[in-house]
Scaffold this motif. Structure first.
Motif, PDB file in Angstrom:
ATOM      1  N   ASP A 100      11.601 -11.330   1.300  1.00 26.91           N
ATOM      2  CA  ASP A 100      12.575 -10.908   2.303  1.00 26.91           C
ATOM      3  C   ASP A 100      12.408 -11.718   3.579  1.00 26.91           C
ATOM      4  O   ASP A 100      11.349 -11.701   4.201  1.00 26.91           O
ATOM      5  CB  ASP A 100      12.413  -9.423   2.635  1.00 26.91           C
ATOM      6  N   PHE A 101      13.475 -12.417   3.960  1.00 25.34           N
ATOM      7  CA  PHE A 101      13.535 -13.152   5.225  1.00 25.34           C
ATOM      8  C   PHE A 101      14.315 -12.249   6.173  1.00 25.34           C
ATOM      9  O   PHE A 101      15.526 -12.172   6.140  1.00 25.34           O
ATOM     10  CB  PHE A 101      14.249 -14.481   4.992  1.00 25.34           C
ATOM     11  N   LYS A 102      13.587 -11.523   7.004  1.00 21.28           N
ATOM     12  CA  LYS A 102      14.188 -10.486   7.843  1.00 21.28           C
ATOM     13  C   LYS A 102      15.058 -11.061   8.956  1.00 21.28           C
ATOM     14  O   LYS A 102      16.172 -10.607   9.171  1.00 21.28           O
ATOM     15  CB  LYS A 102      13.111  -9.588   8.456  1.00 21.28           C
ATOM     16  N   SER A 103      14.515 -12.011   9.694  1.00 24.02           N
ATOM     17  CA  SER A 103      15.253 -12.631  10.799  1.00 24.02           C
ATOM     18  C   SER A 103      14.407 -13.752  11.373  1.00 24.02           C
ATOM     19  O   SER A 103      13.280 -13.982  10.941  1.00 24.02           O
ATOM     20  CB  SER A 103      15.602 -11.603  11.879  1.00 24.02           C
ATOM     21  N   LEU A 104      14.955 -14.408  12.385  1.00 21.96           N
ATOM     22  CA  LEU A 104      14.235 -15.458  13.099  1.00 21.96           C
ATOM     23  C   LEU A 104      13.243 -14.842  14.090  1.00 21.96           C
ATOM     24  O   LEU A 104      13.347 -13.660  14.422  1.00 21.96           O
ATOM     25  CB  LEU A 104      15.237 -16.349  13.821  1.00 21.96           C
ATOM     26  N   PRO A 105      12.299 -15.638  14.599  1.00 23.75           N
ATOM     27  CA  PRO A 105      11.276 -15.073  15.490  1.00 23.75           C
ATOM     28  C   PRO A 105      11.813 -14.304  16.696  1.00 23.75           C
ATOM     29  O   PRO A 105      11.242 -13.282  17.076  1.00 23.75           O
ATOM     30  CB  PRO A 105      10.484 -16.302  15.946  1.00 23.75           C
ATOM     31  N   HIS A 106      12.912 -14.736  17.291  1.00 23.50           N
ATOM     32  CA  HIS A 106      13.383 -14.090  18.518  1.00 23.50           C
ATOM     33  C   HIS A 106      13.950 -12.682  18.288  1.00 23.50           C
ATOM     34  O   HIS A 106      14.054 -11.904  19.230  1.00 23.50           O
ATOM     35  CB  HIS A 106      14.391 -14.983  19.256  1.00 23.50           C
ATOM     36  N   THR A 107      14.310 -12.345  17.050  1.00 22.45           N
ATOM     37  CA  THR A 107      14.811 -10.990  16.748  1.00 22.45           C
ATOM     38  C   THR A 107      13.903 -10.237  15.779  1.00 22.45           C
ATOM     39  O   THR A 107      14.128  -9.066  15.510  1.00 22.45           O
ATOM     40  CB  THR A 107      16.233 -11.045  16.161  1.00 22.45           C
ATOM     41  N   PHE A 108      12.882 -10.917  15.266  1.00 26.17           N
ATOM     42  CA  PHE A 108      12.028 -10.344  14.223  1.00 26.17           C
ATOM     43  C   PHE A 108      11.341  -9.055  14.668  1.00 26.17           C
ATOM     44  O   PHE A 108      11.343  -8.055  13.954  1.00 26.17           O
ATOM     45  CB  PHE A 108      10.985 -11.374  13.788  1.00 26.17           C
ATOM     46  N   LYS A 109      10.753  -9.082  15.850  1.00 25.88           N
ATOM     47  CA  LYS A 109      10.006  -7.903  16.313  1.00 25.88           C
ATOM     48  C   LYS A 109      10.922  -6.692  16.476  1.00 25.88           C
ATOM     49  O   LYS A 109      10.569  -5.581  16.077  1.00 25.88           O
ATOM     50  CB  LYS A 109       9.271  -8.201  17.626  1.00 25.88           C
ATOM     51  N   HIS A 110      12.113  -6.899  17.036  1.00 24.70           N
ATOM     52  CA  HIS A 110      13.059  -5.790  17.198  1.00 24.70           C
ATOM     53  C   HIS A 110      13.499  -5.244  15.840  1.00 24.70           C
ATOM     54  O   HIS A 110      13.473  -4.036  15.620  1.00 24.70           O
ATOM     55  CB  HIS A 110      14.283  -6.235  18.007  1.00 24.70           C
ATOM     56  N   LEU A 111      13.876  -6.139  14.923  1.00 24.70           N
ATOM     57  CA  LEU A 111      14.404  -5.701  13.631  1.00 24.70           C
ATOM     58  C   LEU A 111      13.333  -5.031  12.771  1.00 24.70           C
ATOM     59  O   LEU A 111      13.582  -4.011  12.135  1.00 24.70           O
ATOM     60  CB  LEU A 111      15.016  -6.886  12.892  1.00 24.70           C
ATOM     61  N   THR A 112      12.124  -5.577  12.754  1.00 24.34           N
ATOM     62  CA  THR A 112      11.072  -5.079  11.857  1.00 24.34           C
ATOM     63  C   THR A 112      10.100  -4.117  12.526  1.00 24.34           C
ATOM     64  O   THR A 112       9.289  -3.503  11.837  1.00 24.34           O
ATOM     65  CB  THR A 112      10.235  -6.243  11.283  1.00 24.34           C
ATOM     66  N   GLN A 113      10.148  -4.048  13.858  1.00 24.42           N
ATOM     67  CA  GLN A 113       9.177  -3.252  14.613  1.00 24.42           C
ATOM     68  C   GLN A 113       7.753  -3.736  14.354  1.00 24.42           C
ATOM     69  O   GLN A 113       6.808  -2.954  14.317  1.00 24.42           O
ATOM     70  CB  GLN A 113       9.319  -1.760  14.279  1.00 24.42           C
ATOM     71  N   SER A 114       7.608  -5.051  14.119  1.00 23.12           N
ATOM     72  CA  SER A 114       6.287  -5.625  13.852  1.00 23.12           C
ATOM     73  C   SER A 114       6.213  -7.038  14.434  1.00 23.12           C
ATOM     74  O   SER A 114       7.236  -7.651  14.714  1.00 23.12           O
ATOM     75  CB  SER A 114       6.024  -5.694  12.342  1.00 23.12           C
ATOM     76  N   GLY A 115       5.009  -7.534  14.540  1.00 21.45           N
ATOM     77  CA  GLY A 115       4.784  -8.902  14.996  1.00 21.45           C
ATOM     78  C   GLY A 115       4.269  -9.777  13.873  1.00 21.45           C
ATOM     79  O   GLY A 115       3.345 -10.544  14.074  1.00 21.45           O
ATOM     80  N   MET A 120       5.826  -2.875   8.271  1.00 19.70           N
ATOM     81  CA  MET A 120       7.053  -3.037   9.020  1.00 19.70           C
ATOM     82  C   MET A 120       7.814  -1.716   9.023  1.00 19.70           C
ATOM     83  O   MET A 120       7.625  -0.879   8.144  1.00 19.70           O
ATOM     84  CB  MET A 120       7.914  -4.141   8.395  1.00 19.70           C
ATOM     85  N   ARG A 121       8.674  -1.605   9.992  1.00 14.18           N
ATOM     86  CA  ARG A 121       9.548  -0.429  10.108  1.00 14.18           C
ATOM     87  C   ARG A 121      10.965  -0.930  10.374  1.00 14.18           C
ATOM     88  O   ARG A 121      11.546  -0.682  11.417  1.00 14.18           O
ATOM     89  CB  ARG A 121       9.092   0.480  11.263  1.00 14.18           C
ATOM     90  N   CYS A 122      11.518  -1.660   9.416  1.00 17.82           N
ATOM     91  CA  CYS A 122      12.822  -2.288   9.597  1.00 17.82           C
ATOM     92  C   CYS A 122      13.876  -1.238   9.911  1.00 17.82           C
ATOM     93  O   CYS A 122      13.951  -0.201   9.243  1.00 17.82           O
ATOM     94  CB  CYS A 122      13.221  -3.082   8.370  1.00 17.82           C
ATOM     95  N   LEU A 123      14.682  -1.512  10.910  1.00 15.32           N
ATOM     96  CA  LEU A 123      15.671  -0.550  11.371  1.00 15.32           C
ATOM     97  C   LEU A 123      16.618  -0.134  10.256  1.00 15.32           C
ATOM     98  O   LEU A 123      17.030   1.017  10.183  1.00 15.32           O
ATOM     99  CB  LEU A 123      16.454  -1.140  12.544  1.00 15.32           C
ATOM    100  N   TYR A 124      16.956  -1.054   9.365  1.00 10.96           N
ATOM    101  CA  TYR A 124      17.914  -0.760   8.292  1.00 10.96           C
ATOM    102  C   TYR A 124      17.262  -0.269   6.998  1.00 10.96           C
ATOM    103  O   TYR A 124      17.926  -0.132   5.982  1.00 10.96           O
ATOM    104  CB  TYR A 124      18.789  -1.977   7.985  1.00 10.96           C
ATOM    105  N   CYS A 125      15.966  -0.010   7.002  1.00  9.53           N
ATOM    106  CA  CYS A 125      15.275   0.383   5.775  1.00  9.53           C
ATOM    107  C   CYS A 125      15.914   1.622   5.165  1.00  9.53           C
ATOM    108  O   CYS A 125      16.071   2.652   5.805  1.00  9.53           O
ATOM    109  CB  CYS A 125      13.800   0.654   6.059  1.00  9.53           C
ATOM    110  N   TYR A 126      16.266   1.523   3.885  1.00  9.47           N
ATOM    111  CA  TYR A 126      16.889   2.647   3.185  1.00  9.47           C
ATOM    112  C   TYR A 126      15.876   3.435   2.358  1.00  9.47           C
ATOM    113  O   TYR A 126      16.235   4.262   1.533  1.00  9.47           O
ATOM    114  CB  TYR A 126      18.060   2.168   2.313  1.00  9.47           C
ATOM    115  N   ASN A 127      14.589   3.184   2.581  1.00  4.14           N
ATOM    116  CA  ASN A 127      13.521   3.957   1.939  1.00  4.14           C
ATOM    117  C   ASN A 127      12.663   4.658   2.993  1.00  4.14           C
ATOM    118  O   ASN A 127      11.442   4.527   2.988  1.00  4.14           O
ATOM    119  CB  ASN A 127      12.623   3.049   1.087  1.00  4.14           C
ATOM    120  N   PRO A 128      13.282   5.413   3.910  1.00  2.00           N
ATOM    121  CA  PRO A 128      12.468   5.994   4.992  1.00  2.00           C
ATOM    122  C   PRO A 128      11.378   6.930   4.482  1.00  2.00           C
ATOM    123  O   PRO A 128      10.286   6.966   5.050  1.00  2.00           O
ATOM    124  CB  PRO A 128      13.485   6.737   5.865  1.00  2.00           C
TER     125      PRO A 128
END
Length: 195
Positions: A91-106, A1-9
């Protein structure tokens, strides 16, 4: 994943590596001083030798906790089945409709399978979400709690606020903490805000 808010870039982008031998050497000097080891990430279950590494840690007498995004349910299931881990933070990142945007993954279905594995197991675990007000709306958050209930999750659901003004994988607006002033707990799920 490449979560937009990741603080370990640096870690996510492949820098800051420490080899297993160095870690094991360090842990040998901490026997009797430390109770346990936390493996996090990026995503610790992606490492090819994670099972052997955890076996080494366990033979030294340490408890092992893993922090996981749930993207590798087969490894998670093996770790639980072989009694190699003592606690899991999922970690529960988000619901399916926002998951791909937030995590950059499917990888939502993998997360869902990992959640099911944990619910069916006897291992202690927690579910947690990093909350950023620009990425998860209040309505989304309420629906995340409903989603957990629909999957028969019971227990503590931890919410950690995004830390403003820290380096992250993506440039984000400031997040507000207004959500923490409302009680979102249900009869089966206690929502706990962490600072």
């Amino acid at each position: 994943m490449r979560c937009l808010y990741c603080y370990n870039p640096d870690i996510v982008l492949g820098k800051g590596k420490i080899d297993f031998d160095s870690v094991l050497s360090f842990l040998k000097t901490r026997k009797g001083l430390l109770d346990g080891v936390v493996l996090s990430g990026g995503e610790c279950t992606l490492h090819k030798k994670i099972i052997d590494f955890i076996k080494e840690i366990k033979t030294m007498g340490f408890a092992v906790k893993i922090d996981t995004n749930g993207s590798n349910p087969k490894i998670l299931n093996s770790l639980i089945h072989d009694q190699l881990i003592d606690y899991v933070a999922l970690d529960f990142k988000s619901l399916p409709h926002t998951f791909k945007h937030l995590t950059q993954s499917g990888l939502f279905s993998e997360f869902e399978e990992s959640l099911s594995i944990l619910i069916r197991s006897n291992i202690p675990f927690e579910v947690r979400t990093t909350f950023h007000s620009s990425l998860i709306t209040k309505n989304d958050f309420v629906n995340m709690i409903k989603y957990l209930e629909s999957k028969h999750f019971e227990g503590n659901y931890y919410v950690q606020h995004f830390m403003n003004n820290v380096p992250t994988l993506s440039k984000l607006d400031l997040s507000n903490k207004e959500i923490q002033f409302k009680n979102f707990s249900t009869p089966k799920i206690k929502v706990i805000f962490r600072d």
